[in-house]
Design a protein around this motif. Structure first.
Motif, PDB file in Angstrom:
ATOM      1  N   TRP A   1     -12.817  -5.151  -4.671  1.00  0.00           N
ATOM      2  CA  TRP A   1     -13.627  -4.052  -4.138  1.00  0.00           C
ATOM      3  C   TRP A   1     -13.333  -3.789  -2.668  1.00  0.00           C
ATOM      4  O   TRP A   1     -13.622  -2.711  -2.160  1.00  0.00           O
TER       5      TRP A   1
ATOM      6  N   ARG B   1      -3.568  -5.025   3.785  1.00  0.00           N
ATOM      7  CA  ARG B   1      -4.284  -3.758   3.978  1.00  0.00           C
ATOM      8  C   ARG B   1      -5.696  -3.818   3.383  1.00  0.00           C
ATOM      9  O   ARG B   1      -6.338  -2.782   3.167  1.00  0.00           O
TER      10      ARG B   1
ATOM     11  N   CYS C   1      -9.723  -4.323   3.382  1.00  0.00           N
ATOM     12  CA  CYS C   1     -10.703  -3.758   4.315  1.00  0.00           C
ATOM     13  C   CYS C   1     -10.906  -4.659   5.540  1.00  0.00           C
ATOM     14  O   CYS C   1     -11.340  -5.811   5.399  1.00  0.00           O
TER      15      CYS C   1
ATOM     16  N   GLY D   1     -14.711   4.385   7.149  1.00  0.00           N
ATOM     17  CA  GLY D   1     -14.641   3.179   6.302  1.00  0.00           C
ATOM     18  C   GLY D   1     -16.032   2.681   5.956  1.00  0.00           C
ATOM     19  O   GLY D   1     -16.354   2.418   4.796  1.00  0.00           O
ATOM     20  N   SER D   2     -16.872   2.624   6.979  1.00  0.00           N
ATOM     21  CA  SER D   2     -18.205   2.057   6.815  1.00  0.00           C
ATOM     22  C   SER D   2     -19.083   2.871   5.868  1.00  0.00           C
ATOM     23  O   SER D   2     -20.013   2.333   5.254  1.00  0.00           O
TER      24      SER D   2
ATOM     25  N   LYS E   1       0.854  -1.198   0.000  1.00  0.00           N
ATOM     26  CA  LYS E   1       0.000   0.000   0.000  1.00  0.00           C
ATOM     27  C   LYS E   1       0.883   1.239   0.000  1.00  0.00           C
ATOM     28  O   LYS E   1       1.864   1.311   0.756  1.00  0.00           O
TER      29      LYS E   1
ATOM     30  N   TRP F   1       0.143  -0.218  13.360  1.00  0.00           N
ATOM     31  CA  TRP F   1      -0.800  -0.911  12.477  1.00  0.00           C
ATOM     32  C   TRP F   1      -1.045  -2.343  12.973  1.00  0.00           C
ATOM     33  O   TRP F   1      -2.197  -2.773  13.125  1.00  0.00           O
TER      34      TRP F   1
ATOM     35  N   GLY G   1     -10.169  -3.964  -1.524  1.00  0.00           N
ATOM     36  CA  GLY G   1      -8.745  -3.675  -1.442  1.00  0.00           C
ATOM     37  C   GLY G   1      -7.914  -4.937  -1.500  1.00  0.00           C
ATOM     38  O   GLY G   1      -8.362  -5.972  -2.012  1.00  0.00           O
TER      39      GLY G   1
ATOM     40  N   LEU H   1      -5.467   2.398  11.532  1.00  0.00           N
ATOM     41  CA  LEU H   1      -5.340   1.309  10.554  1.00  0.00           C
ATOM     42  C   LEU H   1      -5.230   1.787   9.105  1.00  0.00           C
ATOM     43  O   LEU H   1      -4.319   1.402   8.379  1.00  0.00           O
ATOM     44  N   PHE H   2      -6.168   2.612   8.684  1.00  0.00           N
ATOM     45  CA  PHE H   2      -6.256   3.026   7.279  1.00  0.00           C
ATOM     46  C   PHE H   2      -5.066   3.897   6.875  1.00  0.00           C
ATOM     47  O   PHE H   2      -4.615   3.874   5.734  1.00  0.00           O
TER      48      PHE H   2
HETATM   49  C1  HEM Z   1     -19.057  -1.724   0.923  1.00  0.00           C
HETATM   50  C2  HEM Z   1     -18.339  -1.451   1.993  1.00  0.00           C
HETATM   51  C3  HEM Z   1     -16.853  -1.254   2.007  1.00  0.00           C
HETATM   52  C4  HEM Z   1     -15.956  -1.220   0.969  1.00  0.00           C
HETATM   53  C5  HEM Z   1     -16.225  -1.396  -0.522  1.00  0.00           C
HETATM   54  C6  HEM Z   1     -14.651  -0.992   1.551  1.00  0.00           C
HETATM   55  C7  HEM Z   1     -13.466  -0.905   0.836  1.00  0.00           C
HETATM   56  C8  HEM Z   1     -12.215  -0.760   1.406  1.00  0.00           C
HETATM   57  C9  HEM Z   1     -10.983  -0.728   0.666  1.00  0.00           C
HETATM   58  C10 HEM Z   1     -10.865  -0.788  -0.856  1.00  0.00           C
HETATM   59  C11 HEM Z   1      -9.975  -0.616   1.560  1.00  0.00           C
HETATM   60  C12 HEM Z   1      -8.474  -0.541   1.244  1.00  0.00           C
HETATM   61  C13 HEM Z   1      -8.013   0.891   1.258  1.00  0.00           C
HETATM   62  C14 HEM Z   1      -6.558   1.061   0.927  1.00  0.00           C
HETATM   63  O1  HEM Z   1      -5.896   0.133   0.477  1.00  0.00           O
HETATM   64  O2  HEM Z   1      -6.080   2.183   1.118  1.00  0.00           O
HETATM   65  C15 HEM Z   1     -10.560  -0.546   2.868  1.00  0.00           C
HETATM   66  C16 HEM Z   1      -9.848  -0.417   4.030  1.00  0.00           C
HETATM   67  C17 HEM Z   1     -10.426  -0.230   5.263  1.00  0.00           C
HETATM   68  N1  HEM Z   1     -11.776  -0.288   5.561  1.00  0.00           N
HETATM   69 FE1  HEM Z   1     -13.253  -0.686   4.265  1.00  0.00          FE
HETATM   70  N2  HEM Z   1     -14.784  -0.879   2.902  1.00  0.00           N
HETATM   71  C18 HEM Z   1     -16.113  -1.045   3.226  1.00  0.00           C
HETATM   72  C19 HEM Z   1     -16.661  -1.044   4.487  1.00  0.00           C
HETATM   73  C20 HEM Z   1     -15.961  -0.872   5.647  1.00  0.00           C
HETATM   74  C21 HEM Z   1     -16.521  -0.982   6.962  1.00  0.00           C
HETATM   75  C22 HEM Z   1     -17.952  -1.401   7.264  1.00  0.00           C
HETATM   76  C23 HEM Z   1     -15.525  -0.678   7.852  1.00  0.00           C
HETATM   77  C24 HEM Z   1     -15.556  -0.652   9.350  1.00  0.00           C
HETATM   78  C25 HEM Z   1     -16.464  -1.229  10.088  1.00  0.00           C
HETATM   79  C26 HEM Z   1     -14.331  -0.396   7.085  1.00  0.00           C
HETATM   80  C27 HEM Z   1     -13.107  -0.044   7.611  1.00  0.00           C
HETATM   81  C28 HEM Z   1     -11.927  -0.044   6.897  1.00  0.00           C
HETATM   82  C29 HEM Z   1     -10.615   0.189   7.501  1.00  0.00           C
HETATM   83  C30 HEM Z   1     -10.345   0.516   8.967  1.00  0.00           C
HETATM   84  C31 HEM Z   1      -9.669   0.060   6.483  1.00  0.00           C
HETATM   85  C32 HEM Z   1      -8.162   0.154   6.603  1.00  0.00           C
HETATM   86  C33 HEM Z   1      -7.605  -1.254   6.810  1.00  0.00           C
HETATM   87  C34 HEM Z   1      -6.102  -1.322   6.938  1.00  0.00           C
HETATM   88  O3  HEM Z   1      -5.378  -0.635   6.203  1.00  0.00           O
HETATM   89  O4  HEM Z   1      -5.649  -2.116   7.753  1.00  0.00           O
HETATM   90  N3  HEM Z   1     -14.633  -0.530   5.760  1.00  0.00           N
HETATM   91  N4  HEM Z   1     -11.930  -0.646   2.754  1.00  0.00           N
END
Ligand code: HEM
Length: 465
Positions: free
Chosen positions: A403, A409, A411, A267-268, A71, A98, A405, A88-89
């Motif tokens: 979709w 890293r 989601c 994120g959500s 990432k 992380w 990621g 995290l993100f």
């Molecule tokens: C349709 C719903 C969702 C989609 C399509 C989605 C998509 C993604 C994607 C593509 C990433 C990677 C981002 C990157 O590489 O920079 C990501 C990371 C993340 N998402 Fe989601 N997300 C969704 C829902 C959620 C929900 C419900 C939460 C929390 C409850 C959440 C929390 C996070 C977090 C904290 C990260 C960072 C993870 C890390 O780097 O360790 N997301 N998400």
């Protein structure tokens, strides 16, 4: 071997580069348009920085290889660290925080943990359906996105942090203040990298700081609420405040607890964008609704939706996946080559030497290109849930299933998101008849960390009423 092809891109202006090729108010739509024009790979230059965009399934799959790439924490992701620091993100690859946060949080967002919150998700969804089918004047038009944003915030807060906000009850067309703060923060994070630093500091710091203050105060309120209403719940909030990382024995600091709480609804907030797109795709495809209702009749019957049904609703799973593909609710993610341990600065070859990029080149995966790659999908613009079911889905290349990621890293909320998307989609198809206000509406999206249909209005009534 023949020499690498030049990576194409719009010509741009001498000093300003491609600033005119990307609309700062709708970056992702501009990138989608550039992907349509240039195909699998293209580049632009903004404020002296060159960025490469990847828009085919094969190239996306190649740069998702974690032995070669990782990432890239840059641009808007670095900007939003002002609000959530090393959460995290936003954490850099080298930051210990992380791993600590990941190991503390992941068990509370597993499939099993999420399934335990099924009744709470149902409660929130029922509340929204009652609002749409009984609470509005018959025939009243509304933007589903706004109410779905409120539903998503409500459900995230209730399931993960144990607090009922009352967001679904907001007046029609209004959103919870946290949603506005997230919008302000993410929109500003997207714009800041493309403005001179001085301009950001002089003109845009006020709104930026205010949004951060609102989001962090929202998190503090949740923590205070828990202190007063300590119900013995062992949910995500409990883990953030109390759990110890099994590997290092460390806990999150008070500030890190706030960082992670704020990151979760950001994120959500992608999930309601996806559901809004589903409503649109379903309105445009009545045969899909009929097939989904047939499945619901067979699996659920006249009774209530139960957790056990979710895994059996294969066609609705196809609807959810096909929506994630076609809506690109999370529009992309950033990748860079893993720096060589011996300081080697040789260029990186892609597709066996077809293209060449610098050893430290930042790349962005543009899912609007990847997910609609004609090399993979017949009629890529058509909404066809059947291609996302059973063997058809298994046979698709990994590059078009990104979709959520990639790799470590990926989601962390993906199981929560899946449960939410399945419950809400199944309930809406089972219980609500929608009608588009403008039958000719053609999808137009905008957004920041996620993209959503805009100016999309519907009316709703209870199914069959
Ligand atoms: C349709 C719903 C969702 C989609 C399509 C989605 C998509 C993604 C994607 C593509 C990433 C990677 C981002 C990157 O590489 O920079 C990501 C990371 C993340 N998402 Fe989601 N997300 C969704 C829902 C959620 C929900 C419900 C939460 C929390 C409850 C959440 C929390 C996070 C977090 C904290 C990260 C960072 C993870 C890390 O780097 O360790 N997301 N998400």
């Amino acid at each position: 071997m023949s020499s690498p092809l030049t990576i194409p891109g719009p010509p741009g202006l001498p000093l300003l580069g491609n600033i005119m090729d990307v609309n700062p108010s709708n970056t992702w739509w501009s990138l989608r348009t550039l992907a349509e024009k240039y195909g699998e790979i293209f580049k632009i230059k903004v404020l002296g920085h060159e960025i490469v965009f990847v828009a085919s399934a094969a190239l996306a799959e190649e740069i998702c290889d974690e032995t070669r790439f990782r990432k890239f924490v840059g641009g808007p992701i670095v900007e939003i660290r002002y609000a959530v620091h090393d959460a995290l993100f936003t954490a850099y690859d080298h930051e210990e925080s992380w791993g600590i946060a990941h190991r503390i949080i992941a068990p509370h967002l597993s499939t099993e943990s999420v399934a335990d919150h099924f009744d709470e998700l149902l409660l929130c969804t029922d509340e929204l359906i009652a609002k749409w089918t009984k609470g509005l004047e018959p025939g009243a038009k509304f933007q589903p996105l706004k109410d779905l944003n409120n539903l998503n915030l409500e459900a995230t807060m209730l399931t993960l942090f144990g607090k009922k906000l009352g967001a679904i009850k907001m007046k029609e067309g209004e959103e919870h203040p946290m949603i506005q703060a997230m919008e302000d923060a993410t929109s500003e994070a997207m714009r800041r990298p493309n403005r001179p630093k001085l301009l950001n500091w002089l003109l845009y710091n006020g709104k930026w700081k205010e949004a951060t203050k609102t989001m962090r105060a929202f998190a503090v309120e949740l923590i205070q609420y828990r202190a007063v209403h300590s119900t013995g719940r062992k949910d995500l909030l409990w883990a953030l405040m109390n759990a110890t990382d099994p590997e290092t024995g460390k806990k999150l600091t008070d500030s890190q607890v706030i960082d992670e709480i704020v990151s979760m609804p950001i994120g959500s907030s992608t999930a309601p964008c996806s559901i809004t797109a589903s409503i649109l795709f379903l309105l445009q495809n009545p045969k899909v609704v009929a097939e989904a209702r047939e499945e619901l009749g067979r699996v659920v019957g006249d009774g209530a939706l139960k957790q056990d049904h979710i895994a059996q609703l294969k066609y609705i799973q196809g609807i959810v996946r096909e929506t994630l593909r076609l809506s690109c609710a999370a529009p992309g993610f950033n990748i860079e080559p893993i720096p060589s341990k011996n300081g080697d600065k040789s260029p990186i070859l892609l597709q066996g030497g077809k293209y060449q990029i610098a050893h430290n080149q930042a790349m962005i995966v543009v899912l609007a290109g990847v997910n609609r790659d004609p090399a993979v999908f017949e009629e890529p613009l058509k909404f066809k849930p059947e291609r996302m079911v059973g063997d058809n889905f298994s046979k698709l290349p990994a590059g078009v299933k990104k979709w959520f990621g990639n790799g470590k890293r990926e989601c962390i909320g993906k199981h929560w998101a899946w449960e939410f998307l399945m419950v809400v989609t199944a309930k809406l198809i089972k219980e609500v008849d929608f009608q588009a206000v403008d039958e000719q509406y053609v999808m137009k999206q905008d957004g920041w960390f996620n993209v959503r249909p805009i100016d999309f209005y519907v009316t709703a009534k209870a199914r069959g009423a």
